[in-house]
Design an enzyme around this catalytic site. Structure first.
Site, PDB file in Angstrom:
ATOM      1  N   GLY A  35       0.802  -1.325   0.004  1.00 41.36           N
ATOM      2  CA  GLY A  35      -0.096  -0.101  -0.016  1.00 41.36           C
ATOM      3  C   GLY A  35       0.766   1.324  -0.183  1.00 41.36           C
TER       4      GLY A  35
ATOM      5  N   GLY B 294       2.263   2.521  -2.685  1.00 41.19           N
ATOM      6  CA  GLY B 294       2.254   3.383  -3.901  1.00 41.19           C
ATOM      7  C   GLY B 294       3.218   2.724  -5.148  1.00 41.19           C
ATOM      8  N   LYS B 295       3.522   1.438  -4.842  1.00 41.02           N
ATOM      9  CA  LYS B 295       4.385   0.615  -5.781  1.00 41.02           C
ATOM     10  C   LYS B 295       3.886   0.439  -7.368  1.00 41.02           C
ATOM     11  CE  LYS B 295       4.713  -3.802  -4.933  1.00 41.02           C
ATOM     12  NZ  LYS B 295       3.884  -3.672  -3.806  1.00 41.02           N
TER      13      LYS B 295
ATOM     14  N   LYS C 273       2.634  -8.659 -13.618  1.00 42.69           N
ATOM     15  CA  LYS C 273       2.681  -9.008 -12.343  1.00 42.69           C
ATOM     16  C   LYS C 273       2.529 -10.479 -12.278  1.00 42.69           C
ATOM     17  CE  LYS C 273       0.441  -8.013  -7.854  1.00 42.69           C
ATOM     18  NZ  LYS C 273       1.400  -6.876  -7.233  1.00 42.69           N
TER      19      LYS C 273
ATOM     20  N   SER D 240      -3.197 -11.355  -6.214  1.00 40.64           N
ATOM     21  CA  SER D 240      -3.986 -11.983  -5.025  1.00 40.64           C
ATOM     22  C   SER D 240      -5.048 -10.765  -4.819  1.00 40.64           C
ATOM     23  CB  SER D 240      -3.164 -12.191  -3.719  1.00 40.64           C
ATOM     24  OG  SER D 240      -2.117 -13.182  -3.980  1.00 40.64           O
TER      25      SER D 240
ATOM     26  N   ASP E 182      -3.855  -4.864  -9.700  1.00 38.98           N
ATOM     27  CA  ASP E 182      -2.518  -4.119 -10.168  1.00 38.98           C
ATOM     28  C   ASP E 182      -2.585  -3.972 -11.863  1.00 38.98           C
ATOM     29  OD1 ASP E 182      -2.010  -3.338  -7.619  1.00 38.98           O
ATOM     30  OD2 ASP E 182      -0.750  -5.149  -7.425  1.00 38.98           O
TER      31      ASP E 182
ATOM     32  N   GLU F 197       6.321  -6.144 -11.323  1.00 40.50           N
ATOM     33  CA  GLU F 197       5.798  -6.063 -10.073  1.00 40.50           C
ATOM     34  C   GLU F 197       5.574  -7.140  -9.092  1.00 40.50           C
ATOM     35  OE1 GLU F 197       2.500  -3.313  -7.431  1.00 40.50           O
ATOM     36  OE2 GLU F 197       2.492  -3.225  -9.794  1.00 40.50           O
TER      37      GLU F 197
ATOM     38  N   ALA G 272       4.475  -8.562  -5.110  1.00 44.04           N
ATOM     39  CA  ALA G 272       3.513  -8.185  -3.988  1.00 44.04           C
ATOM     40  C   ALA G 272       3.904  -7.809  -2.761  1.00 44.04           C
ATOM     41  CB  ALA G 272       2.505  -9.529  -4.168  1.00 44.04           C
TER      42      ALA G 272
END
Length: 205
Positions: free
Chosen positions: A13, A15-16, A33, A37, A44, A97, A99
């Site tokens: 959470g 801002g990735k 990604k 999940s 995302d 990206e 998780a």
């Protein structure tokens, strides 16, 4: 070879995904990604696709529950084959990206940092600038270094905190790539402007 980067974070959470979208946009890259999940809300991949149409690749695993991948997979009754998780070959730069943070479990025996070590793709650590970031950032970097993961640099997200940003870079020996402002409204245009203001695209060549 086209540049490839893994984006991880010091926490969830922070801002990735916003940074990943901005980097994908700036590099005219593809976005991937590996494991998603939680699919009830916008994922995302769906967010990045909304910001950079046509840039995304399908996830290898889509899991229903918004939990750590290892637990979400157990609830879904599936087994994630981490050895089969291999970055896609694309004729463009690639942004991958993870998780949450580097030590998020993908299975009961494999962490994201273990997969990053196998891939040997340079990692960008996204770090918030709020209180606590020095500890979280230095621990994340230590974890990656301990596994021999190449670290490209640190991208800060949030309000400017020059001393914290400098301290993390100096103590870790990892370069500061720049900082992405928190955006009141996230649009493709706002992302493009914020990334150009906070980063030098030459650092990602």
């Amino acid at each position: 070879m086209k540049p490839r980067f893994i984006v991880t974070g010091t926490d969830t959470g922070i801002g990735k995904s916003v940074f990943s979208a901005a980097l994908t946009q700036a590099l005219s890259a593809r976005y991937w990604k590996p494991v998603q999940s939680g699919i009830e809300d916008e994922t995302d991949t769906q967010f990045v696709e909304r910001m950079v149409p046509g840039a995304t690749l399908p996830e290898a695993w889509r899991l229903v529950s918004p939990l750590s991948p290892h637990r979400s997979a157990e609830i879904d009754g599936v087994t994630i084959d981490t050895e089969a998780l291999t970055p896609p070959q694309v004729d463009a730069p690639l942004v991958i990206e993870g998780a949450g943070g580097a030590l998020v479990p993908v299975t009961r025996s494999v962490l994201y940092a273990d997969i990053f070590a196998r891939w040997q793709i340079p990692v960008i650590v996204c770090a918030r600038t709020a209180l606590g970031t020095i500890n979280h950032s230095l621990m994340t970097i230590e974890v990656l270094k301990a596994r021999g993961v190449p670290i490209h640099g640190i991208a800060f997200i949030g309000e400017a905190m020059p001393d914290s940003e400098m301290t993390i870079a100096q103590m870790s020996g990892v370069r500061r790539l720049g900082r992405l402002d928190l955006l009141p409204e996230i649009t493709p245009e706002a992302l493009r402007t914020a990334f150009a203001a906070g980063f030098d695209i030459a650092d990602f060549a």
